[in-house]
Design a protein around this motif. Structure first.
Motif, short mmCIF file in Angstrom:
data_model
loop_
_atom_site.label_atom_id
_atom_site.label_comp_id
_atom_site.label_asym_id
_atom_site.label_seq_id
_atom_site.Cartn_x
_atom_site.Cartn_y
_atom_site.Cartn_z
N SER A 182 0.80 -1.23 0.00
CA SER A 182 0.00 0.00 0.00
C SER A 182 0.83 1.28 0.00
O SER A 182 0.50 2.23 -0.72
CB SER A 182 -0.99 0.00 1.16
OG SER A 182 -0.34 0.02 2.39
N THR A 183 1.93 1.34 0.76
CA THR A 183 2.69 2.60 0.78
C THR A 183 3.36 2.87 -0.57
O THR A 183 3.54 4.01 -0.96
CB THR A 183 3.75 2.62 1.91
OG1 THR A 183 4.60 1.47 1.78
CG2 THR A 183 3.10 2.61 3.29
N VAL A 184 3.74 1.78 -1.26
CA VAL A 184 4.33 1.92 -2.59
C VAL A 184 3.26 2.39 -3.58
O VAL A 184 3.51 3.26 -4.42
CB VAL A 184 4.96 0.58 -3.04
CG1 VAL A 184 5.43 0.65 -4.48
CG2 VAL A 184 6.10 0.18 -2.11
N TRP A 217 7.03 10.06 8.91
CA TRP A 217 5.89 9.68 9.77
C TRP A 217 5.12 8.50 9.21
O TRP A 217 4.57 7.70 9.97
CB TRP A 217 5.00 10.89 10.06
CG TRP A 217 5.70 11.81 11.00
CD1 TRP A 217 6.24 13.03 10.72
CD2 TRP A 217 6.04 11.55 12.37
NE1 TRP A 217 6.88 13.55 11.82
CE2 TRP A 217 6.78 12.67 12.86
CE3 TRP A 217 5.81 10.48 13.25
CZ2 TRP A 217 7.26 12.74 14.16
CZ3 TRP A 217 6.29 10.57 14.57
CH2 TRP A 217 7.01 11.68 15.00
N ILE A 218 5.09 8.36 7.89
CA ILE A 218 4.48 7.17 7.30
C ILE A 218 5.29 5.94 7.72
O ILE A 218 4.74 4.93 8.16
CB ILE A 218 4.40 7.29 5.75
CG1 ILE A 218 3.38 8.37 5.36
CG2 ILE A 218 4.03 5.95 5.12
CD1 ILE A 218 3.37 8.73 3.88
N LYS A 219 6.61 6.05 7.64
CA LYS A 219 7.48 4.93 8.02
C LYS A 219 7.34 4.61 9.52
O LYS A 219 7.33 3.45 9.92
CB LYS A 219 8.94 5.24 7.67
CG LYS A 219 9.87 4.06 7.93
CD LYS A 219 11.22 4.21 7.27
CE LYS A 219 12.21 3.16 7.76
NZ LYS A 219 11.75 1.77 7.64
N PHE A 220 7.21 5.64 10.32
CA PHE A 220 7.03 5.47 11.76
C PHE A 220 5.81 4.59 12.03
O PHE A 220 5.85 3.65 12.82
CB PHE A 220 6.87 6.84 12.42
CG PHE A 220 6.70 6.82 13.91
CD1 PHE A 220 7.79 6.73 14.75
CD2 PHE A 220 5.43 6.89 14.49
CE1 PHE A 220 7.64 6.71 16.14
CE2 PHE A 220 5.26 6.88 15.87
CZ PHE A 220 6.37 6.79 16.69
N GLY A 221 4.72 4.88 11.33
CA GLY A 221 3.50 4.09 11.48
C GLY A 221 3.66 2.66 11.01
O GLY A 221 3.14 1.71 11.63
N GLU A 222 4.39 2.47 9.91
CA GLU A 222 4.62 1.12 9.38
C GLU A 222 5.44 0.30 10.37
O GLU A 222 5.17 -0.88 10.58
CB GLU A 222 5.36 1.18 8.04
CG GLU A 222 4.58 1.82 6.91
CD GLU A 222 3.33 1.03 6.54
OE1 GLU A 222 2.24 1.47 6.91
OE2 GLU A 222 3.47 -0.03 5.91
N ASP A 223 6.45 0.93 10.96
CA ASP A 223 7.35 0.21 11.87
C ASP A 223 6.70 -0.01 13.24
O ASP A 223 6.70 -1.11 13.78
CB ASP A 223 8.67 0.97 12.06
CG ASP A 223 9.46 1.07 10.75
OD1 ASP A 223 9.16 0.30 9.82
OD2 ASP A 223 10.37 1.91 10.67
N GLU A 224 6.14 1.04 13.79
CA GLU A 224 5.59 0.97 15.15
C GLU A 224 4.20 0.34 15.19
O GLU A 224 3.75 -0.12 16.23
CB GLU A 224 5.54 2.37 15.79
CG GLU A 224 6.88 3.08 15.87
CD GLU A 224 7.86 2.42 16.83
OE1 GLU A 224 7.42 1.67 17.71
OE2 GLU A 224 9.08 2.68 16.68
#
Lengths: 223, 223
Positions: B66-68, B96-103
């Motif tokens: 989805s992020t891609v 912040w998108i990556k933060f959500g994906e990781d956390e």
């Protein structure tokens, strides 16, 4: 005058992603080595969320997270592109970068596995790398074609740091018999002058990663 | 004629990220519902690596993750931008998108936690969401300003699915007393017509997620 500074740590593959991208684009920058055992105010202030290197400074702004920095570099200095121009090809590149970020976590498992767990972890990694080889790299010299790009850069840890991991753990995964195309890619990647000239010293890295390895093992035993 | 198709699954927050983005940009597309209990040839062929929805089809190409897909949509249809134009602001959005994906992975822990573990997991989530609120959202109506963007869209699961999780688990985290700004953001986000009109039905989602919840719990007990 444009200000470009990089806060990094010499054995970090994530810091090297940024170093390689800047050098491949011919961007002049000031490198600042972080003392990760006694984190600087600069690091704590510029990456308060993760408190980790690398951090890129550009004209007073600071950017953290290596994959985010790579996209920023590509957008800010579009010369010598490291992502394809076509939107679909860019999506494929980002797909494989994300694959490495998500699946790369299993390397840690391989690193700390002891006894029979080690062979099991090596097998798991082999399966993941086979997918990367057969569906990502294919018969290409580099991911996505004949020239180096952000996908190659994001997998730099595989071409150098992972070989150290194999040596420390005592199990070889990237071998011509198991992963012929990926094995060839490691050579192609390290033959690029900017990469070859900007890799941490192998022996020094073995010493550094061994001390980290024993610390991790000790923690595992300690649990 | 441009071909745009989306392979999705009605309770998937990841599928909804793509739906919202396409609708916010006014892109016409054909929606195909995937039977995740009996995966289609279309899914297996178009996302052989992960075999997961969503998959976007565009003129014969297929894009997964989805992020891609969100980045692809933004590049392919730049009208009604969902990422800031400034490279530094884009980097912040991607951070912040990556933060959500990781956390975001900790949500799963919260979901399956039982007994005392549940309160502990809720506390951990609160800490993560406090960082998101105070350093990511701040006093803004939306992440990054006054208009909805990809960061908001990527956190859509927080505005709807997480509330269902709270109800099932029986612990409230996004409350005005604990996370006032994030609590207000949930309302702002769901007030956008495209979002409000394209959310899975709450009660149906409770039933679906409850069956998933009991399956997970059973697996945990079964270990």
């Amino acid at each position: 005058m444009e200000e470009v500074k990089l806060l990094g740590f010499w054995p970090s593959p994530f810091s090297h992603r940024v170093i390689w991208s800047l050098k491949l684009k011919g961007i002049k920058y000031e490198y600042i080595e972080e003392d990760v055992s006694n984190k600087s105010q600069l690091l704590l202030q510029s990456n308060p969320v993760h408190k980790k290197v690398p951090v890129l400074f550009h004209n007073g702004n600071s950017i953290a997270e290596s994959t985010v920095i790579l996209e920023f570099i590509e957008e800010t200095w579009p010369e010598n592109p490291l992502l394809p121009r076509d939107a679909y090809q860019r999506a494929l590149a980002r797909f494989w970068i994300k694959f490495g970020e998500d699946e790369g976590l299993i390397i840690h498992k391989f690193f700390v596995a002891i006894g029979g767990e080690r062979e099991k972890a090596a097998k798991e990694i082999l399966e993941v790398l086979k997918i990367l080889e057969q569906q990502g790299l294919k018969e290409n010299k580099f991911f996505g074609g004949n020239t180096i790009g952000l996908v190659d850069i994001s997998y730099g840890w595989l071409a150098h740091w992972f070989l150290v991991t194999e040596e420390i753990v005592g199990v070889k995964v990237i071998e011509p018999s198991k992963l012929p195309l990926l094995h060839a890619w490691v050579k192609n990647f390290k033959d690029i002058p900017v990469i070859k000239d900007n890799l941490p010293d192998y022996e020094k890295l073995v010493v550094h990663m061994k001390s980290y390895y024993y610390k991790l093992l000790f923690e595992v035993v300690d649990l």
